[in-house]
Design a protein around this motif. Structure first.
Motif: not given
Length: 286
Positions: A162-186
């Motif tokens: 979700s955020k990128v620095g030169l040598t580090t970055c932040k990761v937002t997990t699937l638990l967050s409402p920031e992530i909205v993506a398509g999914a299917t039942d396999s």
């Protein structure tokens, strides 16, 4: 031992030994001058000779024990160094085995997805105030990582950058409402949308919604990414736990238990490139 040699008791003992040795020597000289066979001299000399012999033996024994003690200390030190070396070798071997196991999963993914480019990373900090378990990893733009790059463990989706620095970055997990993506039942192929909410995150769950009323989704089914922009197709998300009717729409939604334990993450892999990644901009309205 060194402390004993400096004590007052040791100096007194040393003085007594010196006096006894001096007396013994004097008696030997006197005995030699008067008469080696004299009964009187023999009577006088005998106790001192016996004492001198005892002291000499005691000194010899002391020196032997001291020497043995030094040898034992050296041997123990050598054994300790050897044990330390063996422990380090064992730790290195364990780490190598863990690394091999870690990369083995991604080699299989790479075989199935030759278009994937990976960057491995380690977790370096966690936002303890974030109920969605966001965290920071030790790689950034200097390692070709960009915003919205998918983050995985094995073949399971963790979230995205979700955020990128030169040598580090932040990761937002699937638990967050920031992530909205398509999914299917396999199993059934039924499509929906995954996203997090505060209520679901509190239970360690993800919401799969916009499921049609006539879908065949069942409890226990596996949910995977659909490949519609944000994430490549086929990454594991979790298992369907419940299916309920949405109060405000005519659709259904389900509670999904993710495959990843977000509270126990050490290493991750970032997918820096994959086929279809360019569709991300249109999905986000960029």
């Amino acid at each position: 031992m060194r402390f004993f040699l400096r004590t007052k008791k040791f100096r007194i003992c040393l003085s007594v030994i010196a006096v006894v040795l001096a007396l013994s020597l004097a008696v030997r000289i006197i005995g030699g001058v008067l008469s080696p066979g004299s009964g009187l001299i023999g009577t006088i000399v005998a106790p001192f000779q016996s004492l001198a012999t005892s002291i000499s033996r005691a000194i010899d024994n002391f020196e032997k024990k001291y020497s043995d003690s030094n040898e034992l200390l050296l041997e123990n030190q050598k054994l300790k160094e050897e044990n330390d070396a063996l422990r380090k070798q064992s730790a290195d071997l364990d780490e190598t085995l863990r690394q091999n196991e870690f990369y083995k999963d991604y080699l299989e993914i790479k075989d199935n997805n030759p278009d994937f480019t990976f960057c491995d990373a380690k977790l370096i900090s966690v936002d303890k105030d974030d109920i969605y378990f966001s965290f920071v990893i030790n790689k950034g733009s200097a390692h070709d990582i960009s915003q919205y790059d998918p983050v995985i463990i094995g073949n399971s989706l963790v979230g995205y950058v979700s955020k990128v620095g030169l040598t580090t970055c932040k990761v937002t997990t699937l638990l967050s409402p920031e992530i909205v993506a398509g999914a299917t039942d396999s199993r059934t192929g039924d499509a929906g949308v995954i996203s997090g909410t505060a209520d679901f995150a509190a239970k360690g769950k993800i919401k799969l919604y916009n499921l049609s009323r006539d879908c065949q989704v069942a409890v226990g089914d596996t949910v995977v990414t659909s490949g519609e922009g944000l994430f490549p197709q086929g990454l594991l998300i979790g298992t369907v736990e419940t299916i309920k009717s949405d109060t405000y729409t005519s659709s259904l939604y389900s509670s999904v238990t993710p495959f990843v334990d977000f509270s126990d993450i050490n290493k991750v892999m970032v997918i820096t490139k994959f086929e279809g990644q360019g569709a991300l901009g249109s999905e986000l309205g960029e």
